[in-house]
Design a protein around this motif. Structure first.
Motif, PDB file in Angstrom:
ATOM      1  N   LYS A  63      38.651  43.609  40.993  1.00  9.04           N
ATOM      2  CA  LYS A  63      39.254  42.317  40.656  1.00  9.04           C
ATOM      3  C   LYS A  63      39.267  41.335  41.830  1.00  9.04           C
ATOM      4  O   LYS A  63      39.273  40.123  41.628  1.00  9.04           O
ATOM      5  N   GLY A  64      39.332  41.876  43.039  1.00 14.80           N
ATOM      6  CA  GLY A  64      39.414  40.979  44.182  1.00 14.80           C
ATOM      7  C   GLY A  64      39.092  41.660  45.490  1.00 14.80           C
ATOM      8  O   GLY A  64      39.208  42.881  45.617  1.00 14.80           O
ATOM      9  N   LEU A  65      38.689  40.858  46.468  1.00 15.82           N
ATOM     10  CA  LEU A  65      38.326  41.375  47.784  1.00 15.82           C
ATOM     11  C   LEU A  65      38.995  40.559  48.883  1.00 15.82           C
ATOM     12  O   LEU A  65      39.182  39.353  48.742  1.00 15.82           O
ATOM     13  N   ASN A  66      39.345  41.232  49.955  1.00 12.54           N
ATOM     14  CA  ASN A  66      39.674  40.564  51.210  1.00 12.54           C
ATOM     15  C   ASN A  66      38.472  40.762  52.114  1.00 12.54           C
ATOM     16  O   ASN A  66      37.759  41.760  51.998  1.00 12.54           O
ATOM     17  N   VAL A  67      38.247  39.817  53.017  1.00 10.96           N
ATOM     18  CA  VAL A  67      37.102  39.892  53.922  1.00 10.96           C
ATOM     19  C   VAL A  67      37.604  39.755  55.349  1.00 10.96           C
ATOM     20  O   VAL A  67      38.385  38.856  55.662  1.00 10.96           O
ATOM     21  N   THR A  68      37.161  40.646  56.224  1.00  8.52           N
ATOM     22  CA  THR A  68      37.568  40.584  57.621  1.00  8.52           C
ATOM     23  C   THR A  68      36.348  40.624  58.541  1.00  8.52           C
ATOM     24  O   THR A  68      35.199  40.552  58.082  1.00  8.52           O
ATOM     25  N   ILE A  95      38.216  36.846  48.071  1.00 15.17           N
ATOM     26  CA  ILE A  95      37.277  36.633  46.974  1.00 15.17           C
ATOM     27  C   ILE A  95      37.924  37.057  45.664  1.00 15.17           C
ATOM     28  O   ILE A  95      38.479  38.156  45.559  1.00 15.17           O
ATOM     29  N   LYS A  96      37.858  36.168  44.699  1.00 16.73           N
ATOM     30  CA  LYS A  96      38.314  36.507  43.349  1.00 16.73           C
ATOM     31  C   LYS A  96      37.091  36.827  42.493  1.00 16.73           C
ATOM     32  O   LYS A  96      36.104  36.098  42.523  1.00 16.73           O
ATOM     33  N   ILE A  97      37.188  37.915  41.742  1.00 15.21           N
ATOM     34  CA  ILE A  97      36.099  38.289  40.838  1.00 15.21           C
ATOM     35  C   ILE A  97      36.548  37.954  39.422  1.00 15.21           C
ATOM     36  O   ILE A  97      37.526  38.499  38.917  1.00 15.21           O
ATOM     37  N   THR A  98      35.860  37.014  38.812  1.00 18.64           N
ATOM     38  CA  THR A  98      36.263  36.530  37.491  1.00 18.64           C
ATOM     39  C   THR A  98      35.919  37.545  36.401  1.00 18.64           C
ATOM     40  O   THR A  98      35.224  38.533  36.639  1.00 18.64           O
ATOM     41  N   LYS A  99      36.428  37.273  35.203  1.00 20.50           N
ATOM     42  CA  LYS A  99      36.164  38.161  34.063  1.00 20.50           C
ATOM     43  C   LYS A  99      34.673  38.251  33.756  1.00 20.50           C
ATOM     44  O   LYS A  99      34.189  39.239  33.215  1.00 20.50           O
ATOM     45  N   TRP A 250      44.326  36.173  43.023  1.00 24.79           N
ATOM     46  CA  TRP A 250      43.759  37.193  42.144  1.00 24.79           C
ATOM     47  C   TRP A 250      44.420  37.226  40.776  1.00 24.79           C
ATOM     48  O   TRP A 250      43.818  37.634  39.797  1.00 24.79           O
ATOM     49  N   ASN A 251      45.671  36.803  40.724  1.00 27.92           N
ATOM     50  CA  ASN A 251      46.430  36.875  39.471  1.00 27.92           C
ATOM     51  C   ASN A 251      46.551  35.547  38.734  1.00 27.92           C
ATOM     52  O   ASN A 251      47.264  35.458  37.735  1.00 27.92           O
ATOM     53  N   GLU A 252      45.864  34.540  39.222  1.00 28.73           N
ATOM     54  CA  GLU A 252      45.912  33.232  38.550  1.00 28.73           C
ATOM     55  C   GLU A 252      45.185  33.294  37.220  1.00 28.73           C
ATOM     56  O   GLU A 252      44.162  33.948  37.094  1.00 28.73           O
TER      57      GLU A 252
END
Length: 252
Positions: A63-68, A95-99, A250-252
């Motif tokens: 559903k989502g990623l953080n990037v470092t 990063i948000k991963i859409t449906k 991520w939850n929007e």
């Protein structure tokens, strides 16, 4: 993993990230919320080119990623869409991963840094030195622009007018820049004796030293500042704030 129908998977993308803050933070968050179908993992990759395959392996539940470090800039080439603010900053850390499986990049470092820095600022904090020129430093510069604080980047290999070398730091430059922000990894556990090569002897009680590092809680950079009477702040609150902003996205 990824086969459970209602599984919600989140991950941190980076290199050599076993120490990472994000996994522990979100794992604890999911426990507190009793989100038993939620999981947070590390996607520790040696090259950003590995990212599409990692996403593909987990596409049913991701559903989502953080990037470092070191991919906040390189990840741009793998996104379908980039938020306007992240484009202005020039770095993506969320990063948000859409449906539909599309990847949209955001920058929540800006939110986290601003929220944690603003309460510490005093009237004399008019000029800043930003140590390092990586992805995190871009978010820091963006915030300083918004707060109307002038700044210079300090780099081992300076480029352009806004960058100077560590060798150029003098008593005069330290005296005229009362805010110093470490955006380098120098001093991170386990290399806790390392620190940016600045003339610490010229620091005073008028200085504020901010270190984006949170482990250890007091880096050598911060300790040397404290010994000279400077105010100090580590990066933990910034990380917590940016993580909460990522969760919101991520939850929007």
């Amino acid at each position: 993993m990824g086969k459970e129908k209602n599984k919600a998977l989140f991950a941190l993308v980076g290199r050599n990230i076993s120490y990472s803050f994000s996994k522990g933070y979100f794992t604890n968050k999911f426990k507190e919320l009793n989100f038993n179908t939620h999981e947070y993992i590390n996607l520790d990759i040696q090259d950003i080119k590995e990212l599409p395959q990692k996403i593909k392996e987990n596409k049913k539940s991701l559903k989502g990623l953080n990037v470092t470090i070191p991919y906040k800039l390189e990840v741009f080439n793998y996104l379908d869409k980039i938020d306007k603010k992240a484009l202005k900053v020039g770095a993506v850390n969320t990063i948000k991963i859409t449906k539909k499986g599309r990847l949209k990049g955001f920058n929540t470092d800006v939110y986290g840094f601003k929220r944690s820095l603003k309460p510490l600022l005093k009237s004399n904090h008019k000029k800043a030195l930003i140590l390092g020129t990586g992805g995190a430093s871009k978010a820091v510069a963006f915030v300083l622009d918004k707060l109307e604080i002038k700044y210079k980047f300090v780099s081992r290999n300076p480029e352009g007018k806004k960058q100077i070398s560590y060798k150029e730091l003098t008593q005069k430059s330290i005296a005229s820049h009362h805010l110093i922000i470490n955006c380098t990894p120098l001093g991170t556990h386990p290399n806790i004796d390392s620190c940016p090569d600045i003339p610490y002897e010229f620091l005073t009680e008028n200085h504020l030293l901010y270190d984006l590092i949170y482990n250890p809680s007091e880096t050598t950079f911060l300790r040397k500042g404290k010994e000279k009477g400077a105010s100090i702040k580590n990066g933990l609150e910034m990380l917590e704030q940016q993580a909460e902003k990522a969760w919101e996205i991520w939850n929007e």
